[in-house]
Design a protein around this motif. Structure first.
Motif, PDB file in Angstrom:
ATOM      1  N   TRP A  57       0.796  -1.220   0.000  1.00  0.00           N
ATOM      2  CA  TRP A  57       0.000   0.000   0.000  1.00  0.00           C
ATOM      3  C   TRP A  57       0.832   1.275   0.000  1.00  0.00           C
ATOM      4  N   HIS A  58       2.072   1.217   0.434  1.00  0.00           N
ATOM      5  CA  HIS A  58       2.958   2.383   0.292  1.00  0.00           C
ATOM      6  C   HIS A  58       4.141   2.047  -0.606  1.00  0.00           C
ATOM      7  N   ALA A  59       4.462   0.764  -0.698  1.00  0.00           N
ATOM      8  CA  ALA A  59       5.572   0.293  -1.536  1.00  0.00           C
ATOM      9  C   ALA A  59       5.448  -1.217  -1.646  1.00  0.00           C
ATOM     10  N   GLY A  60       6.234  -1.778  -2.561  1.00  0.00           N
ATOM     11  CA  GLY A  60       6.252  -3.225  -2.706  1.00  0.00           C
ATOM     12  C   GLY A  60       5.072  -3.747  -3.497  1.00  0.00           C
ATOM     13  N   GLY A  61       4.801  -5.022  -3.322  1.00  0.00           N
ATOM     14  CA  GLY A  61       3.751  -5.698  -4.064  1.00  0.00           C
ATOM     15  C   GLY A  61       3.924  -7.196  -3.865  1.00  0.00           C
ATOM     16  N   ALA A  62       3.141  -7.977  -4.577  1.00  0.00           N
ATOM     17  CA  ALA A  62       3.125  -9.422  -4.359  1.00  0.00           C
ATOM     18  C   ALA A  62       4.507 -10.056  -4.547  1.00  0.00           C
ATOM     19  N   ASN A  63       5.184  -9.734  -5.644  1.00  0.00           N
ATOM     20  CA  ASN A  63       6.491 -10.343  -5.887  1.00  0.00           C
ATOM     21  C   ASN A  63       7.533  -9.875  -4.888  1.00  0.00           C
TER      22      ASN A  63
ATOM     23  N   LYS B 202       2.084  10.685   4.524  1.00  0.00           N
ATOM     24  CA  LYS B 202       1.137  11.785   4.675  1.00  0.00           C
ATOM     25  C   LYS B 202       0.016  11.360   5.620  1.00  0.00           C
ATOM     26  N   GLU B 203      -0.263  12.184   6.620  1.00  0.00           N
ATOM     27  CA  GLU B 203      -1.324  11.850   7.559  1.00  0.00           C
ATOM     28  C   GLU B 203      -2.677  11.799   6.851  1.00  0.00           C
ATOM     29  N   MET B 204      -3.474  10.812   7.221  1.00  0.00           N
ATOM     30  CA  MET B 204      -4.814  10.658   6.680  1.00  0.00           C
ATOM     31  C   MET B 204      -5.771  10.461   7.846  1.00  0.00           C
TER      32      MET B 204
ATOM     33  N   ALA C  10       4.666  -7.848   9.314  1.00  0.00           N
ATOM     34  CA  ALA C  10       3.909  -7.063   8.335  1.00  0.00           C
ATOM     35  C   ALA C  10       4.160  -5.578   8.584  1.00  0.00           C
ATOM     36  N   HIS C  11       4.258  -4.823   7.491  1.00  0.00           N
ATOM     37  CA  HIS C  11       4.512  -3.377   7.579  1.00  0.00           C
ATOM     38  C   HIS C  11       3.419  -2.648   6.800  1.00  0.00           C
ATOM     39  N   PRO C  12       2.187  -2.638   7.345  1.00  0.00           N
ATOM     40  CA  PRO C  12       1.058  -2.035   6.627  1.00  0.00           C
ATOM     41  C   PRO C  12       1.060  -0.518   6.750  1.00  0.00           C
ATOM     42  N   SER C  13       0.321   0.116   5.852  1.00  0.00           N
ATOM     43  CA  SER C  13       0.298   1.582   5.819  1.00  0.00           C
ATOM     44  C   SER C  13      -1.061   2.057   5.329  1.00  0.00           C
ATOM     45  N   PHE C  14      -1.212   3.380   5.282  1.00  0.00           N
ATOM     46  CA  PHE C  14      -2.321   3.945   4.541  1.00  0.00           C
ATOM     47  C   PHE C  14      -2.121   3.617   3.060  1.00  0.00           C
TER      48      PHE C  14
END
Length: 250
Positions: free
Chosen positions: A32-38, A69-71, A56-60
């Motif tokens: 969600w901020h970087a990366g992807g499945a691969n 950026k704050e959401m 896990a390193h989840p994000s907005f």
């Protein structure tokens, strides 16, 4: 005496594999901020090979701003987003014969959770409902840590090797002077104060009590690997062992 060393991986940097030889925990970006499945699968495989704990390193959902950026979202949206990202990484880890041991929010989500009870509760509820054995990494001395413990989760207090602190124990915002520590010797002294003496010097000059169990190493600077090696050597020279914190209890 021991400490956990963690690093954020799968964010497009070129030092991931080398960092995995120096850290004990990896926070893997969930797309969600970087990366992807691969990128997630590659990071999990490397962590498994190195015997490094997977987190896990989840994000907005904000790749344009790298999640910094704050959401201000409804708690239900944050809850669902955490489950979505945690579930994706968990599926990949399971396919590689591993499991997600901890969760550390990224960027703005991390900082807002440290001070906003509604955001903290949404993250904690998602982790608890997914798997209450998953530990949470959060800013030491923050209400996020206290709330996670109150919900029965393992909460790991985190410190930062290269970040300045305010007098209340919060991080100096990146937009303000003193936010980043660039000098390696200063960073080493900063870390030893946190790990050995359980305190940190604030940018205002006073000391702040701080009991950290994991330290974040940022791997995107030009000298990140050199410093990471120096830090690991310095810790060991001071009788401080490096072990993953996620298996420890509160």
């Amino acid at each position: 005496m021991q400490i956990d060393l963690n690093a954020d991986l799968g964010e497009g940097g070129d030092a991931d594999e080398a960092l995995l030889g120096l850290v004990s925990s990896a926070n893997i970006a969930c797309g969600w901020h970087a990366g992807g499945a691969n990128a997630m699968r590659d990071s999990v495989r490397l962590a498994v090979q190195r015997g490094v704990a997977i987190g896990a390193h989840p994000s907005f959902h904000d790749p344009a701003n790298f999640g910094r950026k704050e959401m201000h979202l409804p708690p239900d949206d944050i809850y669902a987003g955490i489950l979505y990202q945690l579930g994706a990484l968990s599926a990949i880890a399971q396919a590689e014969g591993a499991r997600v041991a901890h969760l550390k929010p990224h960027g703005a989500l991390y900082n807002q959770a440290a001070r906003d009870s509604a955001i903290a509760e949404a993250i904690i509820s998602a982790v608890h409902d997914f798997d209450p054995s998953v530990a949470i990494f959060g800013l030491a001395n923050s209400r996020f840590i206290a709330m996670a413990r109150g919900a029965g989760l393992v909460a790991i207090e985190e410190g930062f090797a290269d970040r300045g602190y305010r007098g209340d124990g919060s991080l100096v915002p990146r937009s303000e002077p003193g936010a980043l520590i660039d000098d390696e010797d200063e960073m080493l002294e900063h870390v030893l104060s946190m790990v050995r003496d359980k305190r940190v010097r604030a940018v205002t000059g006073g000391w702040v009590p701080l009991d950290v169990r994991t330290l974040c190493l940022h791997g995107d600077g030009p000298h990140a690997l050199v410093f990471a090696q120096r830090l690991r050597d310095t810790l060991e020279a001071n009788g401080i062992a490096v072990h993953a914190a996620s298996a420890q209890s509160n």
